[in-house]
Scaffold this active site. Structure first.
Site, PDB file in Angstrom:
ATOM      1  NE  ARG A   1      -3.663  -0.198   2.409  1.00 19.13           N
ATOM      2  CZ  ARG A   1      -4.448   0.047   3.445  1.00 19.13           C
ATOM      3  NH1 ARG A   1      -4.466  -0.795   4.471  1.00 19.13           N
ATOM      4  NH2 ARG A   1      -5.202   1.117   3.466  1.00 19.13           N
TER       5      ARG A   1
ATOM      6  CG  ASP B   1     -13.154   2.272   5.084  1.00 18.84           C
ATOM      7  OD1 ASP B   1     -12.424   2.348   4.070  1.00 18.84           O
ATOM      8  OD2 ASP B   1     -12.710   2.393   6.249  1.00 18.84           O
TER       9      ASP B   1
END
Ligand SMILES: O=C(O)C1=C[C@@H](OP(=O)(O)O)[C@@H](O)[C@H](O)C1
Ligand SMILES: C=C(OP(=O)(O)O)C(=O)O
Length: 413
Positions: free
Chosen positions: A109, A296
């Site tokens: 990431r 999310d």
């Protein structure tokens, strides 16, 4: 009406831990989240030399304004983006060599904008293997602060990491963002800094934090709004009712707005200051929704989308491609496995109505893919997960809690 007790917010727990470490004195956190991410965060603080006392429903941290007490440390962030993007800035406030690493998933990431920002502030910071990725080593000698520009278009966490540490920089900090996602998380950061006694300001794209001291605080963590989304979605999908106490319009978490998205799909939603209740309709409607602020919950919506009576289109969620996995791709691939028609572009997904059929979900080690498709499973006989345990990142007891909610619904029916 069925109440469901949702564990504490991951994001608020991480911020409260960081702020407690920077505050003069001993802070007490009530009902923090204990899951893989926040355990990694607390263990990171301990490795940095802070006295952290972890109990099931409270945590105390002795902090101070001088940066980490340890003269050096190895911090393993596991899968936690919050730890990887917040703790290096805390390390930079200290004196010594601090090394940060994480799981393979976390190493993939992006971290580049944060590394660049620390370097711009004069920190000797080096990525060991791949530019802009963990592992990184910070050779810390305190932070003077100043002004910088930051691209927070892939993650707001880079900005939060800098803002949280900013009052402890000798000159404070002025950050101008060239791009910014997940804005409610930055608002949460500013609100939490205020709770711990420091007022930061925003004017357009510029955030200004004066030098100052945080004061030790007693803080009660709200239930996690992203986690709540699975239980709200479960009610929406099955025509049942659920109430989440402790989470409503007063919440600091943007993801509480997922309830409003359900409202646009025909779900009956009642939001009070400190609770949310949803009751599922006979049929869900299709919807087009921009989820840049609440991304999310994109997989939650994608996973119930086939049950709507029209297409569901989710827009402006490019950065979900750099989360625990490429979530746009994971949602599309799993929906296709279930026999559902789905289309994706660079930053969007469209899901058509369909009847999901038996399949195994490829979780890709991503808790949100596992939890979202568990909800799909409530109306899809034979749906299984290849990695149910990956929910431990934010909610180790997820499967038991969902099963007991469904049991209550069926017994009460
Ligand atoms: O600051 C935080 O606590 C978080 C910010 C968001 O990340 P991005 O800013 O990378 O979208 C969110 O997805 C993550 O779960 C938690
Ligand atoms: C993106 C997430 O986590 P983090 O970035 O904090 O690892 C998440 O919990 O969905």
């Amino acid at each position: 009406m069925t109440d469901v007790a949702i564990p504490g917010s991951k994001s608020l727990t991480a911020r409260a831990l960081f702020l407690a470490a920077c505050a003069d004195g001993t802070s007490v956190l009530h009902r923090p989240l204990w899951s893989d991410d926040t355990e990694a965060f607390a263990a990171g603080l301990a490795a940095l030399g802070y006295a952290v006392d972890v109990r099931p429903d409270r945590c105390t941290v002795r902090g101070g304004a001088a940066g980490p007490p340890a003269p050096g440390a190895e911090v393993f962030c596991r899968d936690a983006g919050t730890a990887a993007r917040f703790l290096p800035t805390l390390g930079a406030l200290g004196h010594g060599v601090f090394r940060f690493d994480g799981s393979e998933q976390l190493r993939r990431r992006p971290l580049g904008p944060l590394v660049g920002a620390l370097a711009a502030l004069g920190v000797d910071v080096r990525a060991e293997e791949r530019e802009g990725h963990l592992p990184v080593t910070v050779h810390a000698a305190g932070l003077k602060g100043g002004a910088l520009t930051l691209d927070a278009g892939l993650s707001s966490q880079f900005l939060t990491g800098l803002l949280l540490a900013a009052p402890l920089m000798a000159e404070g900090l002025e950050v101008t963002v060239t791009d910014l996602v997940s804005v409610p998380y930055v608002e949460m950061t500013l609100a939490m800094m205020r709770r711990f006694g420091v007022e930061a300001t925003r004017a357009g794209d510029t955030f200004t934090v004066p030098p100052g001291r945080y004061r030790a605080t007693e803080y009660a963590v709200e239930p996690d709004a992203s986690t709540a989304s699975y239980f709200l979605a479960a009610a929406a999908l099955t025509g049942r009712s659920v109430t989440v106490p402790g989470l409503g319009t007063d919440a600091l978490q943007g993801d509480v707005r997922f309830a409003e998205v359900l409202g646009r799909m025909g779900v009956d939603v009642t939001l009070t200051a400190d609770s949310v209740t949803v009751t599922g309709p006979e049929r869900l409607s299709g919807v087009t929704v921009n989820m840049r602020d609440i991304s999310d919950t994109m997989p939650t919506l994608a996973a119930i989308a086939p049950f709507a009576d029209g297409p569901v289109r989710i827009e402006d969620v490019y950065n979900t491609r750099v989360k625990e996995c490429d979530r746009l791709d994971a949602c599309a691939t799993n929906l296709a496995r279930l026999g559902v028609r789905v289309e994706t572009g660079r930053d969007w997904i469209r899901v058509w109505p369909g009847t999901p059929r038996e399949a195994e979900i490829d979780c890709r080690g991503d808790h949100r893919i596992a939890m979202s498709f568990s909800v799909t499973g409530l109306r899809t006989p034979g749906l299984t997960l290849d990695d149910p345990g990956c929910v431990k990142k934010t909610f180790p007891e997820f499967h038991q809690v969902l099963a007991s909610l469904v049991r209550e619904w069926t017994q009460g029916a």
